[in-house]
Design a protein around this motif. Sequence first.
Motif, PDB file in Angstrom:
ATOM      1  N   LYS A   1      -7.153  -6.397  -5.299  1.00  0.00           N
ATOM      2  CA  LYS A   1      -6.021  -6.786  -6.143  1.00  0.00           C
ATOM      3  C   LYS A   1      -4.692  -6.389  -5.490  1.00  0.00           C
ATOM      4  CE  LYS A   1      -5.872  -6.075 -10.476  1.00  0.00           C
ATOM      5  NZ  LYS A   1      -5.927  -5.411 -11.788  1.00  0.00           N
ATOM      6  N   LEU A   2      -4.655  -5.164  -4.956  1.00  0.00           N
ATOM      7  CA  LEU A   2      -3.447  -4.709  -4.283  1.00  0.00           C
ATOM      8  C   LEU A   2      -3.137  -5.572  -3.071  1.00  0.00           C
ATOM      9  CD1 LEU A   2      -1.207  -2.584  -4.143  1.00  0.00           C
ATOM     10  CD2 LEU A   2      -2.751  -1.141  -2.819  1.00  0.00           C
ATOM     11  N   MET A   3      -4.188  -5.939  -2.330  1.00  0.00           N
ATOM     12  CA  MET A   3      -3.981  -6.810  -1.176  1.00  0.00           C
ATOM     13  C   MET A   3      -3.456  -8.177  -1.614  1.00  0.00           C
ATOM     14  SD  MET A   3      -7.365  -5.876   1.085  1.00  0.00           S
ATOM     15  CE  MET A   3      -7.016  -7.139   2.296  1.00  0.00           C
ATOM     16  N   ALA A   4      -3.990  -8.685  -2.746  1.00  0.00           N
ATOM     17  CA  ALA A   4      -3.492  -9.966  -3.249  1.00  0.00           C
ATOM     18  C   ALA A   4      -2.035  -9.859  -3.662  1.00  0.00           C
ATOM     19  CB  ALA A   4      -4.348 -10.412  -4.437  1.00  0.00           C
ATOM     20  N   THR A   5      -1.682  -8.726  -4.286  1.00  0.00           N
ATOM     21  CA  THR A   5      -0.274  -8.520  -4.668  1.00  0.00           C
ATOM     22  C   THR A   5       0.608  -8.441  -3.435  1.00  0.00           C
ATOM     23  OG1 THR A   5      -1.005  -7.321  -6.631  1.00  0.00           O
ATOM     24  CG2 THR A   5       1.284  -7.037  -5.961  1.00  0.00           C
TER      25      THR A   5
ATOM     26  N   THR B   1       8.749  -1.046  -1.219  1.00  0.00           N
ATOM     27  CA  THR B   1       7.493  -0.682  -1.872  1.00  0.00           C
ATOM     28  C   THR B   1       6.292  -1.214  -1.096  1.00  0.00           C
ATOM     29  OG1 THR B   1       8.639  -0.754  -4.002  1.00  0.00           O
ATOM     30  CG2 THR B   1       6.237  -0.805  -4.043  1.00  0.00           C
ATOM     31  N   THR B   2       6.400  -2.443  -0.633  1.00  0.00           N
ATOM     32  CA  THR B   2       5.289  -3.042   0.125  1.00  0.00           C
ATOM     33  C   THR B   2       5.051  -2.283   1.427  1.00  0.00           C
ATOM     34  OG1 THR B   2       5.871  -5.206  -0.808  1.00  0.00           O
ATOM     35  CG2 THR B   2       4.428  -5.181   1.108  1.00  0.00           C
TER      36      THR B   2
ATOM     37  N   HIS C   1      -6.825  -5.166   8.809  1.00  0.00           N
ATOM     38  CA  HIS C   1      -6.590  -6.026   9.961  1.00  0.00           C
ATOM     39  C   HIS C   1      -5.762  -7.253   9.590  1.00  0.00           C
ATOM     40  CE1 HIS C   1      -7.352  -7.548  13.980  1.00  0.00           C
ATOM     41  NE2 HIS C   1      -7.695  -8.714  13.461  1.00  0.00           N
ATOM     42  N   SER C   2      -5.966  -7.785   8.401  1.00  0.00           N
ATOM     43  CA  SER C   2      -5.255  -9.008   8.022  1.00  0.00           C
ATOM     44  C   SER C   2      -3.766  -8.764   7.788  1.00  0.00           C
ATOM     45  CB  SER C   2      -5.879  -9.602   6.750  1.00  0.00           C
ATOM     46  OG  SER C   2      -5.818  -8.655   5.693  1.00  0.00           O
ATOM     47  N   PHE C   3      -3.384  -7.509   7.582  1.00  0.00           N
ATOM     48  CA  PHE C   3      -1.985  -7.172   7.342  1.00  0.00           C
ATOM     49  C   PHE C   3      -1.332  -6.521   8.556  1.00  0.00           C
ATOM     50  CE2 PHE C   3      -2.944  -6.747   2.546  1.00  0.00           C
ATOM     51  CZ  PHE C   3      -2.701  -8.110   2.379  1.00  0.00           C
ATOM     52  N   ARG C   4      -1.920  -6.693   9.715  1.00  0.00           N
ATOM     53  CA  ARG C   4      -1.397  -5.984  10.884  1.00  0.00           C
ATOM     54  C   ARG C   4       0.001  -6.472  11.280  1.00  0.00           C
ATOM     55  NH1 ARG C   4      -5.115  -9.705  12.417  1.00  0.00           N
ATOM     56  NH2 ARG C   4      -4.622 -11.100  14.163  1.00  0.00           N
ATOM     57  N   HIS C   5       0.329  -7.725  10.944  1.00  0.00           N
ATOM     58  CA  HIS C   5       1.649  -8.257  11.303  1.00  0.00           C
ATOM     59  C   HIS C   5       2.620  -8.260  10.124  1.00  0.00           C
ATOM     60  CE1 HIS C   5      -0.041  -9.413  15.095  1.00  0.00           C
ATOM     61  NE2 HIS C   5      -0.876 -10.279  14.556  1.00  0.00           N
ATOM     62  N   LEU C   6       2.151  -7.884   8.944  1.00  0.00           N
ATOM     63  CA  LEU C   6       3.023  -7.973   7.770  1.00  0.00           C
ATOM     64  C   LEU C   6       4.172  -6.972   7.841  1.00  0.00           C
ATOM     65  CD1 LEU C   6       3.544  -9.261   5.051  1.00  0.00           C
ATOM     66  CD2 LEU C   6       2.022  -7.567   3.991  1.00  0.00           C
ATOM     67  N   GLY C   7       3.909  -5.798   8.376  1.00  0.00           N
ATOM     68  CA  GLY C   7       4.978  -4.796   8.469  1.00  0.00           C
ATOM     69  C   GLY C   7       6.143  -5.277   9.308  1.00  0.00           C
TER      70      GLY C   7
ATOM     71  N   THR D   1      -2.172   4.692  -8.860  1.00  0.00           N
ATOM     72  CA  THR D   1      -1.723   5.212  -7.570  1.00  0.00           C
ATOM     73  C   THR D   1      -0.684   4.312  -6.941  1.00  0.00           C
ATOM     74  OG1 THR D   1      -3.891   6.197  -7.271  1.00  0.00           O
ATOM     75  CG2 THR D   1      -2.526   5.953  -5.315  1.00  0.00           C
ATOM     76  N   THR D   2      -0.917   3.012  -7.037  1.00  0.00           N
ATOM     77  CA  THR D   2       0.055   2.068  -6.471  1.00  0.00           C
ATOM     78  C   THR D   2       1.388   2.155  -7.183  1.00  0.00           C
ATOM     79  OG1 THR D   2      -1.752   0.591  -5.917  1.00  0.00           O
ATOM     80  CG2 THR D   2       0.458  -0.349  -5.936  1.00  0.00           C
ATOM     81  N   ASP D   3       1.339   2.219  -8.505  1.00  0.00           N
ATOM     82  CA  ASP D   3       2.582   2.312  -9.254  1.00  0.00           C
ATOM     83  C   ASP D   3       3.315   3.601  -8.951  1.00  0.00           C
ATOM     84  OD1 ASP D   3       1.952  -0.070 -10.346  1.00  0.00           O
ATOM     85  OD2 ASP D   3       1.070   0.745 -12.196  1.00  0.00           O
ATOM     86  N   SER D   4       2.534   4.661  -8.812  1.00  0.00           N
ATOM     87  CA  SER D   4       3.195   5.931  -8.524  1.00  0.00           C
ATOM     88  C   SER D   4       3.846   5.904  -7.158  1.00  0.00           C
ATOM     89  CB  SER D   4       2.185   7.079  -8.610  1.00  0.00           C
ATOM     90  OG  SER D   4       1.210   6.931  -7.592  1.00  0.00           O
ATOM     91  N   SER D   5       3.183   5.235  -6.220  1.00  0.00           N
ATOM     92  CA  SER D   5       3.784   5.172  -4.887  1.00  0.00           C
ATOM     93  C   SER D   5       5.061   4.379  -4.885  1.00  0.00           C
ATOM     94  CB  SER D   5       2.781   4.571  -3.899  1.00  0.00           C
ATOM     95  OG  SER D   5       2.512   3.227  -4.267  1.00  0.00           O
TER      96      SER D   5
END
Length: 976
Positions: free
Chosen positions: A291-295, A321-322, A334-340, A557-561
């Motif tokens: 779910k977090l990955m989808a968000t 936040t992302t 691995h799928s998010f290696r270029h997102l940053g 945890t995600t919201d807290s972060s």
Amino acid sequence: MASSHSSSPVPQSKSSDAFFKKEADASKRFRPVQSLPDVCPKEPTGDASNLCDSPSLVVDQHRWTIYHSKVNLPAALNDPRLAKRESDFFTKTWGVDFVDTEVTPSFYLPQITKEHFASYQQEITPREKIHEKCKNICPPKDTFDRTLLHTHDKSRTDLEQVPKIFMKPDFALEDSITFNAVLPWSHFNTAGGKGSRDAASSKLLQEKLSHYLDIVEVNIAHQISLRSEAFFHAMTSQHELQDYLRKTSQAVKLLREKISKIDKVMCEGSLRVLRLSLTRNNCIKAYNKLKLMATVHQTQPTVQLLLSTSEFVGALDLIATTQEVLQQELQGIHSFRHLGSQLCELEKLIDKMMIAEFSTYARSDLNRPLEDDCQILEEERLVSLVFGLLKQRKLNFYEIYGDEMIITAKNIIKQCVVNTVSQIEEIDTEVVVKLADQMRMMNFPQWFDLLKNIFSKFTIFLKRIKATLSVIRSVVLLVLDKNQKTRDLEDTLQKDSAKDSVVDTEVAYLTHEGLFISDAFGEGDLLAAAADTASQRNVSPSSEPCSSDSVSEPEGTTDSSSSKEQTSSSVTPGGVEMMITDDMKLTDLELGKLANNIQDLLYNASDICHDRSVKFLMARAKDGFLEKLNSSEFVALSRLMEGFILDTEQICGRKSMSLRGALQSQANRFVNRFHEERKTKLSLLLDNERWKQAEVPAEFQDLVDSVSDGRISLPEKKVATAEERKPTEFLLVEGQKYATVGTVLLLIRIILEYCQCVDNIPSITTDMLTRLSDLLKYFNSRSCQLVLGAGALQVVGLKTITTKNLALSSRCLQLIVHYIPIIRAHFEARLQPKQFSMLRHFDHITKDYHDHIAEISAKLVAIMDSLFDKLLSKYEVKAPVPSACFRNICKQMAKMHEAISDLLPEEQTQMLFLRINASYKLHLKRQLAHLNVVNDGGPQNGLVTADVAFYTGNLQALKGLNDLDLNMAEIWEQKR
């Protein structure tokens, strides 16, 4: 079988066992003398991998192994094929093919001798002595036990022949001391070992070492023969061991079956439950992670949507936040290696978009129609932009607004000029192309209206800038205030935690000591401590930990972060509510500097408006237009500029000196021209003045009356009426009549013009004072030249300077002197205290005028004095009475009185005739003394008395002189 072998001659003593005991790890270090390895295989333990790889005497007795090879060790070492093995210890193992040849010395290497090592030996010798001393004090532990050799005397005797150094456990040839002890350098002194003596020594050393090797080998073989019984003992005990192992294996198998049943009955279900619970938790975590990955996957479309609505702050918060989630919870995906990197590039793009958006906002805010409306344009949009720029540390955004201010100020003046020129039909824009030339074709009223329009536009422009900058500055100050509150809250929390720790420590101590807490603390202290603890728990975030099997735990945890950045709500002066986050990574120094820069930007806006106004004025003043203005026009211009300067100071809170300096410069030029015009006018009036009494028009009387009422200003011109007042003969000033000339009347008006100019333009007070002083001095000096100096005879063409001219001049000077204190008070009220020293000019002028008046009075007396001298020098005491001399004197006195009585006040006339009478008495007394006429009552005395009585009667008969005390008795010489 076991019993038969129990009496075997294997040594069973403690010392013997110690001698033949196998060392645990013989491969780790080398011992000179150690027991032989046990050739008996290890007892079976049930594990095939644990069986010894060594050959068994029972199983492998008929199979040949490497242990069947028997070679004499000395024979193997002493290889007969090595012909030159005795020549050198180092080359004896180098093989058959080795040939000892002479090596040619290298040309590049020096010949090394002992002298090269002399300095090193001198340096190392003291250290070696210290090292040897330490070794003697703490000798190394010798693990070799001599007592082990007592059981075998022959072996001990043989082994004693071997040097002790070979028996040491730390024997190693790498040690220089050990190497020198085994191979003395004395055998190898000669280079290359070619000498016969050295060869014999080397051979002897080799034979000695071979002998030692033989002794050791013999002892080793002896030890092997002594342990042969152990092999047979192992063979007999092997069957018993196998029985024991078989029983043990059955017991282990039974135990394993029981354990397996227990595992199935008691453990397998519980472990399965735990395993399923763990699997469930892992699935939940995986689901939440997905779910977090989808968000996170929807971050870029969401950012694009926010940017389409100019929500830059929201987009930046989402990116931050992302990125935090990618670094903490989705790290390694691995799928998010270029997102940053994509988010970083998107953040840079947002920076550029915010700067462009702020430029657009500044342009649209400053270029909207300049009306009386000073409302802020889209305040929410401005606040959002400022927050975004602060979040990205783009602290120089105010410079963009400053550049737009300069461009807009230029456009304001240009647009005003264009609008005004388009409304004037006299200006042909096709012929006169340049805007500055078109502006110079305007007359003063048109240009004045244009300047007034520009100033009004600039005033609205500055008010609008102030409103916008106030919002920007309030945002910066709110962020600064938030930082300070956050820092204060952190300090408070630290103090509270420290206080709680102290209380907990004291409570623990008291509890440990067996005391009651209520005995140590009062009730109030306990309540305060409880309140502090409660507040600490309320303030502390995440007070309740989430359970590990909760579905919302990863989401929490995600919201807290993402909510680590605490937010607080604040309201701008315009009423816009905004949320301030804690992620503003700006220091108080940076925020304070930015707030000051924004305030300076407002000051710069005022300076820009003033500078553009100065350029506009200078463009119009190129052809001397401003210098040609009359007083009323320049006063109107000055008041307009002063009003604009005061308005800008009130708006911006700081004085701008450029326009004030330009006004002062133009004012100085105006003062110079004003003064030169008045001085030239006064000079022309004086040059044409005939010094005759002039009639006083009604407007001049009104002017004087206004000054008497305390108003030093020019009265407004009244509309002509049917019955105009006729001019009067005298000027009435506070009840006194002043006979004046026309020049003085105009001079009074000029003086009042100076005073009124000071009221209209306060900045030129000091210059006007200096110029007025110069004007008054000029009138005094020039009138003195014309009247007393008789300059009017040549300038105007007068035949003579009469007493009437002198008296009239004196009365004019007295009129000016009467107004000097009033003028002084007028200027004093408008000067700064530090400028009061300039008022001394009026004191000097007053003194000069009084001196001039005194000189005129002295001149009148001197005229009569010369007349008395001329007439009385011919006086003779004889009949008839009165004599012709006295009749002539009385006639001249009457003419004098007639000339001055209407011009001078009665008191001055009396004082003047008293001085004339004193001169008359002096000359008469001198003449009587010359004629020897004394006061003896004789005939001559009677004649003189009759003449004097005639003189006295005529003089006292004059108007205003009837009460004059002539004291004629002074003409006679006093008797001694």
